[in-house]
Design an enzyme around this catalytic site. Structure first.
Site, PDB file in Angstrom:
ATOM      1  N   ARG A  83      -8.722  -3.580  -4.943  1.00  0.00           N
ATOM      2  CA  ARG A  83      -9.442  -4.529  -3.907  1.00  0.00           C
ATOM      3  C   ARG A  83     -10.125  -4.618  -2.363  1.00  0.00           C
ATOM      4  NH1 ARG A  83      -4.784  -7.497   0.493  1.00  0.00           N
ATOM      5  NH2 ARG A  83      -5.405  -9.742  -0.044  1.00  0.00           N
ATOM      6  N   TYR A  85     -10.129   1.084   5.333  1.00  0.00           N
ATOM      7  CA  TYR A  85      -9.279   2.247   5.734  1.00  0.00           C
ATOM      8  C   TYR A  85     -10.247   2.789   4.563  1.00  0.00           C
ATOM      9  CZ  TYR A  85      -4.507  -0.446   7.312  1.00  0.00           C
ATOM     10  OH  TYR A  85      -4.204  -0.838   7.672  1.00  0.00           O
ATOM     11  N   GLN A 100      -0.942  -0.525  -5.135  1.00  0.00           N
ATOM     12  CA  GLN A 100      -2.152   0.016  -4.380  1.00  0.00           C
ATOM     13  C   GLN A 100      -1.785   1.361  -3.509  1.00  0.00           C
ATOM     14  OE1 GLN A 100      -2.960  -1.913  -0.754  1.00  0.00           O
ATOM     15  NE2 GLN A 100      -4.504  -2.717  -1.282  1.00  0.00           N
ATOM     16  N   HIS A 145      -9.948  -3.136   4.572  1.00  0.00           N
ATOM     17  CA  HIS A 145      -9.087  -3.766   6.039  1.00  0.00           C
ATOM     18  C   HIS A 145      -9.494  -2.439   6.962  1.00  0.00           C
ATOM     19  CE1 HIS A 145      -6.501  -6.491   3.236  1.00  0.00           C
ATOM     20  NE2 HIS A 145      -7.504  -7.096   3.982  1.00  0.00           N
ATOM     21  N   ALA A 190       0.930  -1.038   0.126  1.00  0.00           N
ATOM     22  CA  ALA A 190      -0.019   0.141   0.058  1.00  0.00           C
ATOM     23  C   ALA A 190       0.815   1.787  -0.123  1.00  0.00           C
ATOM     24  CB  ALA A 190      -1.165  -0.170   1.259  1.00  0.00           C
TER      25      ALA A 190
END
Ligand SMILES: Cc1cc2nc3c(=O)[nH]c(=O)nc-3n(C[C@H](O)[C@H](O)[C@H](O)COP(=O)(O)O)c2cc1C
Ligand code: SF4
Length: 488
Positions: free
Chosen positions: A268, A223, A148, A221, A98
């Site tokens: 993702r 974020y 990412q 996740h 990331a």
């Protein structure tokens, strides 16, 4: 939760015994008893669709780094990791790791940042990977590399490991309490969101100019991108109904395509989620965390603070809106989707099934194979509904020595298009390359899900597999981790 002890997969002697174990757990996973090599191997078949050409079915998953320089450039350790991504033989590199679109959006003070001063060094990182990949596979044909792009939202820690600086979209009844946010903690305004969207546009343009094939607009996740999808309680342009909760994605996409017309856009996605878990206080001792239990939620029904979970029983997934979201991605001509689940911060057993918990986690509340099966079957369900989308599957590392058997069968039976490797890449990047080229698995290098690659950064140490990668085992860093763990 079952009271039966969890069987350590390292002690399972062969694939037949592994299959018996799956059966005893009532799990149905695809699993071949023999690994095929060369032209026979489903994992080495190329994949061509809609102008995207990927040379095999092996993908490297993004893994956040905690070892960039303070101003967001790769360090020698970052370069080593990317070199090893190249050595994996995987033809799809999903992000590498990331990369924050701004300093404020970093998840840790040593995360890579996309900016004009880091641009050249990020381009070098890509080149190192390509060079190593060529040495392993003999060619860079069919290599497809993305970055990412991320803003860490609720989990921003840009300036110090021990200083969270959350940028939240709404107040969360459990996570606010867990991270000590008062009721009047400010939420991001619509105007601030527009600025973040522009940062994504700039980052996408830079990635394209540096030769990356795609960028992932991260929606997983917990974020920022993921938090948008669960922003039911937010007022204004970016919260409430489905249209508003997906506006962030659509606006990032429009500007990125204008800025970088040849760049592919991927997503993702945490396809499902659960309410946050915590160690069971009744079972926890000073030396050992208790098994994970869901946070109290009787007074929070219908539950409206997450995406892909059942509002009437938030311990259970619900793919209704996930399917709607996939339909939107297809309509927007986003062809590449990487399926993951949950969050490392509040339900790690869902996101990365492990035998040993990280220092801020809890003992597994179920056999970790159940978590693997949940991610695999959600991916299969979505693949059946959206056959034209290219799906990458996650959470294979817990399969350990049987990862090649399950990966091969999953691709052969069409559960997924590409198998993504996360933790396994930190310790044994070439596992699938070797398996598909007739080499025996090196058991000593197999990831045993010790979770030190999470614990170390949580203690302020750089990324890596401390227990199994010689680089850390013999270094002063390994000693520092031991000392930090002893202090818990
Ligand atoms: C150290 C570490 C860092 C990670 N960082 C990221 C990240 O930056 N972006 C992301 O989407 N997933 C990240 N993940 C999750 C992995 O990509 C993957 O989904 C997860 O580890 C489960 O796959 P595995 O069983 O192969 O490890 C990270 C995982 C680990 C262990
Ligand atoms: S520290 Fe190493 S063995 Fe443990 S989970 Fe991470 S990669 Fe696997």
């Amino acid at each position: 939760m079952s009271t039966r002890p969890i069987l350590r997969l390292g002690r399972v002697k062969d694939v037949e015994q592994f299959l018996e174990h799956l059966e005893s757990l009532g799990l149905t996973l695809p699993c071949d008893t023999e690994i095929l090599h060369g032209a026979e191997s489903p994992l080495l078949r190329n994949f061509v669709r809609d102008g995207i050409s990927i040379g095999n079915r092996i993908a490297v998953q993004p893994m956040e780094g905690w070892d960039s320089t303070p101003d967001g450039k790769p360090s020698e350790r970052t370069v080593r990791r990317w070199r090893r991504f190249g050595q994996s033989g995987a033809k799809l590199i999903w992000g590498g790791e990331a990369v924050a679109v701004s300093h404020e959006g970093r998840a840790n003070p040593n995360q890579l940042v996309m900016a004009s001063h880091t641009r050249k060094s990020l381009g070098e990182l890509r080149k190192v990977l390509v060079e190593e990949h060529r040495k392993t596979t003999g060619s860079e044909g069919g290599l497809f590399i993305g970055l990412q792009l991320t803003h860490s939202g609720r989990f921003c820690r840009p300036n110090a490991n021990d200083r969270p600086e959350p940028r939240i979209l709404f107040h969360h009844p459990i996570l606010d309490r867990r991270f000590g946010l008062p009721n009047d903690y400010p939420i991001l305004s619509d105007a601030e969101i527009v600025v973040i969207i522009e940062q994504f546009h700039r980052a996408a343009k830079m990635a394209w100019e540096l030769g990356f094939d795609f960028v992932d607009i991260k929606h997983c996740h917990g974020y920022l991108g993921h938090e948008f999808l669960g922003a039911y309680t937010r007022a204004g342009n970016y919260g409430g109904g489905f249209e508003n909760r997906t506006r962030f994605l659509r606006e990032v996409l429009t500007g990125s395509r204008e800025n970088a017309p040849g760049l592919r856009i991927a997503v993702r996605l945490s396809a499902f989620d659960t309410i946050p878990y915590r160690p069971d206080p009744k079972q926890s001792t000073e030396r050992k965390l208790g098994a994970g239990v869901p946070e109290e939620h009787d007074k929070l029904i219908p539950y409206r603070w997450g995406f892909g979970l059942n509002p009437n029983d938030p311990t259970q997934p619900d793919l209704t809106e996930t399917i709607q979201f996939l339909g939107l991605l297809e309509k927007l001509e986003i062809r590449l989707v990487n399926v993951t689940a949950g969050s490392p911060y509040y339900n790690p057993h869902i996101q990365r099934p492990a035998f040993y918990p990280p220092s801020d986690g809890y003992q597994p509340p179920e056999d970790p194979l159940v978590g693997v099966a949940k991610q695999m079957s959600a991916t299969r369900q979505l693949k059946r509904l959206f056959p034209n989308v290219i799906f990458v599957g996650s959470a294979y590392s817990y399969l350990q020595d049987f990862l090649p058997h399950v990966a091969q069968a999953a691709v052969r039976e069409g559960w997924v298009d590409l198998v993504g490797l996360g933790r396994m890449v930190l310790t044994y990047p070439e596992i699938l390359w070797e398996a598909t080229h007739g080499k025996a698995i090196q058991h000593k290098r197999v990831c045993r899900t010790f979770s030190d690659c999470t614990t170390a950064p949580r203690k302020g140490l750089p990324s890596g597999c401390y227990p199994l990668d010689e680089y850390y085992k013999i270094s002063e860093l390994g000693e520092r981790l031991k000392a930090a763990k002893a202090q818990r």
